[in-house]
Design a protein around this motif. Sequence first.
Motif, PDB file in Angstrom:
ATOM      1  N   LEU A 182      20.742  20.468  22.926  1.00 10.72           N
ATOM      2  CA  LEU A 182      22.138  20.602  22.555  1.00 10.72           C
ATOM      3  C   LEU A 182      22.308  21.763  21.584  1.00 10.72           C
ATOM      4  O   LEU A 182      21.456  21.990  20.715  1.00 10.72           O
ATOM      5  CB  LEU A 182      22.656  19.326  21.899  1.00 10.72           C
ATOM      6  CG  LEU A 182      22.638  18.048  22.727  1.00 10.72           C
ATOM      7  CD1 LEU A 182      23.085  16.868  21.873  1.00 10.72           C
ATOM      8  CD2 LEU A 182      23.542  18.189  23.956  1.00 10.72           C
ATOM      9  N   SER A 183      23.402  22.467  21.733  1.00 14.38           N
ATOM     10  CA  SER A 183      23.806  23.464  20.760  1.00 14.38           C
ATOM     11  C   SER A 183      24.767  22.797  19.780  1.00 14.38           C
ATOM     12  O   SER A 183      25.823  22.303  20.172  1.00 14.38           O
ATOM     13  CB  SER A 183      24.496  24.644  21.452  1.00 14.38           C
ATOM     14  OG  SER A 183      25.092  25.508  20.493  1.00 14.38           O
ATOM     15  N   ILE A 184      24.388  22.756  18.509  1.00 11.71           N
ATOM     16  CA  ILE A 184      25.230  22.203  17.453  1.00 11.71           C
ATOM     17  C   ILE A 184      25.753  23.392  16.658  1.00 11.71           C
ATOM     18  O   ILE A 184      24.980  24.078  15.983  1.00 11.71           O
ATOM     19  CB  ILE A 184      24.439  21.235  16.555  1.00 11.71           C
ATOM     20  CG1 ILE A 184      23.812  20.116  17.387  1.00 11.71           C
ATOM     21  CG2 ILE A 184      25.325  20.655  15.465  1.00 11.71           C
ATOM     22  CD1 ILE A 184      22.883  19.212  16.604  1.00 11.71           C
ATOM     23  N   ARG A 185      27.066  23.667  16.749  1.00 10.97           N
ATOM     24  CA  ARG A 185      27.635  24.889  16.187  1.00 10.97           C
ATOM     25  C   ARG A 185      28.711  24.580  15.157  1.00 10.97           C
ATOM     26  O   ARG A 185      29.490  23.644  15.315  1.00 10.97           O
ATOM     27  CB  ARG A 185      28.233  25.765  17.290  1.00 10.97           C
ATOM     28  CG  ARG A 185      27.208  26.210  18.329  1.00 10.97           C
ATOM     29  CD  ARG A 185      27.799  27.231  19.304  1.00 10.97           C
ATOM     30  NE  ARG A 185      29.039  26.786  19.917  1.00 10.97           N
ATOM     31  CZ  ARG A 185      29.122  25.914  20.912  1.00 10.97           C
ATOM     32  NH1 ARG A 185      28.040  25.339  21.384  1.00 10.97           N
ATOM     33  NH2 ARG A 185      30.304  25.602  21.430  1.00 10.97           N
TER      34      ARG A 185
ATOM     35  N   GLU B 130      30.145  30.406  12.837  1.00 11.84           N
ATOM     36  CA  GLU B 130      29.256  31.311  13.575  1.00 11.84           C
ATOM     37  C   GLU B 130      27.833  30.780  13.698  1.00 11.84           C
ATOM     38  O   GLU B 130      26.981  31.435  14.294  1.00 11.84           O
ATOM     39  CB  GLU B 130      29.210  32.672  12.860  1.00 11.84           C
ATOM     40  CG  GLU B 130      30.522  33.426  12.865  1.00 11.84           C
ATOM     41  CD  GLU B 130      30.853  34.014  14.219  1.00 11.84           C
ATOM     42  OE1 GLU B 130      29.936  34.175  15.045  1.00 11.84           O
ATOM     43  OE2 GLU B 130      32.035  34.300  14.452  1.00 11.84           O
ATOM     44  N   GLN B 131      27.548  29.606  13.121  1.00 13.03           N
ATOM     45  CA  GLN B 131      26.166  29.166  12.965  1.00 13.03           C
ATOM     46  C   GLN B 131      25.767  28.160  14.050  1.00 13.03           C
ATOM     47  O   GLN B 131      26.602  27.436  14.577  1.00 13.03           O
ATOM     48  CB  GLN B 131      25.971  28.576  11.575  1.00 13.03           C
ATOM     49  CG  GLN B 131      26.531  29.433  10.447  1.00 13.03           C
ATOM     50  CD  GLN B 131      26.062  30.882  10.498  1.00 13.03           C
ATOM     51  OE1 GLN B 131      24.923  31.168  10.847  1.00 13.03           O
ATOM     52  NE2 GLN B 131      26.946  31.804  10.140  1.00 13.03           N
ATOM     53  N   GLU B 132      24.462  28.079  14.323  1.00 10.57           N
ATOM     54  CA  GLU B 132      23.993  27.198  15.393  1.00 10.57           C
ATOM     55  C   GLU B 132      22.639  26.588  15.054  1.00 10.57           C
ATOM     56  O   GLU B 132      21.760  27.241  14.475  1.00 10.57           O
ATOM     57  CB  GLU B 132      23.865  27.982  16.706  1.00 10.57           C
ATOM     58  CG  GLU B 132      23.383  27.121  17.874  1.00 10.57           C
ATOM     59  CD  GLU B 132      23.232  27.911  19.159  1.00 10.57           C
ATOM     60  OE1 GLU B 132      23.688  27.430  20.211  1.00 10.57           O
ATOM     61  OE2 GLU B 132      22.652  29.015  19.122  1.00 10.57           O
ATOM     62  N   ILE B 133      22.490  25.320  15.419  1.00 12.53           N
ATOM     63  CA  ILE B 133      21.197  24.635  15.433  1.00 12.53           C
ATOM     64  C   ILE B 133      20.957  24.207  16.876  1.00 12.53           C
ATOM     65  O   ILE B 133      21.823  23.596  17.504  1.00 12.53           O
ATOM     66  CB  ILE B 133      21.203  23.405  14.501  1.00 12.53           C
ATOM     67  CG1 ILE B 133      21.382  23.848  13.046  1.00 12.53           C
ATOM     68  CG2 ILE B 133      19.918  22.595  14.657  1.00 12.53           C
ATOM     69  CD1 ILE B 133      21.556  22.697  12.069  1.00 12.53           C
ATOM     70  N   SER B 134      19.788  24.556  17.432  1.00 12.41           N
ATOM     71  CA  SER B 134      19.441  24.212  18.806  1.00 12.41           C
ATOM     72  C   SER B 134      18.540  22.986  18.781  1.00 12.41           C
ATOM     73  O   SER B 134      17.361  23.092  18.431  1.00 12.41           O
ATOM     74  CB  SER B 134      18.742  25.387  19.494  1.00 12.41           C
ATOM     75  OG  SER B 134      19.554  26.534  19.472  1.00 12.41           O
ATOM     76  N   ALA B 135      19.088  21.829  19.141  1.00 12.01           N
ATOM     77  CA  ALA B 135      18.381  20.551  18.994  1.00 12.01           C
ATOM     78  C   ALA B 135      17.890  20.046  20.343  1.00 12.01           C
ATOM     79  O   ALA B 135      18.687  19.812  21.253  1.00 12.01           O
ATOM     80  CB  ALA B 135      19.302  19.517  18.367  1.00 12.01           C
ATOM     81  N   THR B 136      16.582  19.891  20.471  1.00 17.17           N
ATOM     82  CA  THR B 136      15.983  19.311  21.664  1.00 17.17           C
ATOM     83  C   THR B 136      15.630  17.855  21.361  1.00 17.17           C
ATOM     84  O   THR B 136      14.814  17.588  20.473  1.00 17.17           O
ATOM     85  CB  THR B 136      14.730  20.087  22.087  1.00 17.17           C
ATOM     86  OG1 THR B 136      15.098  21.448  22.363  1.00 17.17           O
ATOM     87  CG2 THR B 136      14.107  19.478  23.336  1.00 17.17           C
TER      88      THR B 136
END
Length: 360
Positions: free
Chosen positions: A5-8, A11-17
């Motif tokens: 999932l892209s958690i945005r 402008e910022q993002e955390i890519s959580a698997t």
Amino acid sequence: MSRTLSIRFAEQEISATIHLDAEQAVEPVLAFLQPHFSVDPLDPAAGRGLPLRISPLIGWTRPSAEPRQTMVRKGRSADTHVWGDLWQVDNRTVIEIRSSHTVFDLANDGSDLHVYVSDTSRYHLSDFLREAMWELAVVGGGTFIHAASVGNGQAAVALVGDKGAGKTTTALDLVQGGADFYSGDILFTYADSGQMYSYPDYPGVCWGTIRANPALLSATAELGLAPSPDDGAKVLLPHDIYWTALSVQKSAPPLPLGAIVIANVSAPGPARIEPAAPQWDLLETLDRGGSAPGEGWEPFLYEAGRRYAHPGGIPLTSSLRPDVPWYTRLGRGRPSLEDITLFLDTIAPAPVREISDGRS
């Protein structure tokens, strides 16, 4: 089996698997984030943010060495501090929070993290994601301010004031007069954009305000909370309390700022909303309330922020001074429905510069 999932936020993002066996534990965390963040499926190869893996706690092996104690989060009082056991393993810091059965495995260079969760991990995982995104947003050039907020469908109304001035009371007055809820205590902006983003939190509400709202009082009773005789004492309520207890809609961020209201519910006279002169000192810039420097997550968040933050705006070098009208909400009781409706109808968004905000 897993999904990414892209958690945005802005402008910022955390890519959580997320491992399939951790889905149940993560579901309430996503419910907490989604009214404020964008959470969408992502091709793992397309992630541009901080990489996060989430796995079930059963997959973690406790290191054999003796840990040292570390402060993970500083509470408002000593008895609310959160502590964990810390190990240094190769080039990673491993922190176990026994109280919530959660483990954070953090790369010392800030490049990635692996979190092992249980069904009781929701609060500390939520706290971590809030703090990580906060750090990314600040490094990216943004500013957090201490303000509650409501929306009228077009713009946000920021509610400011000293502690105990009645920001939450004013917000509840306005939502019961037709406004949408927007933010309980925190707003975020890039200084050059004029857009305001709400931020997830657990609203702290005074018992006097709760007693003045029968639906909230009933909800706190159902939660098993014992009322304090002190009207000014605050209690933390569930993040979705306003829409579950009061059926209030939540405006989706971002919204342009339309007005600022100074709360002063202890002023003499009947409840009313009047134009006011700006009080710029009330636009208080907030620092992230983490643990002590060098403790807990802090070293990792520092490194991750400088590695993964995406520039979102020009860093603020002076006080935030948006070009919007100011008002004050004075007096005890509740302004009339007609006064609230008239006020909300006058709020329009100020012109803003178009920027990409990272949300879908």
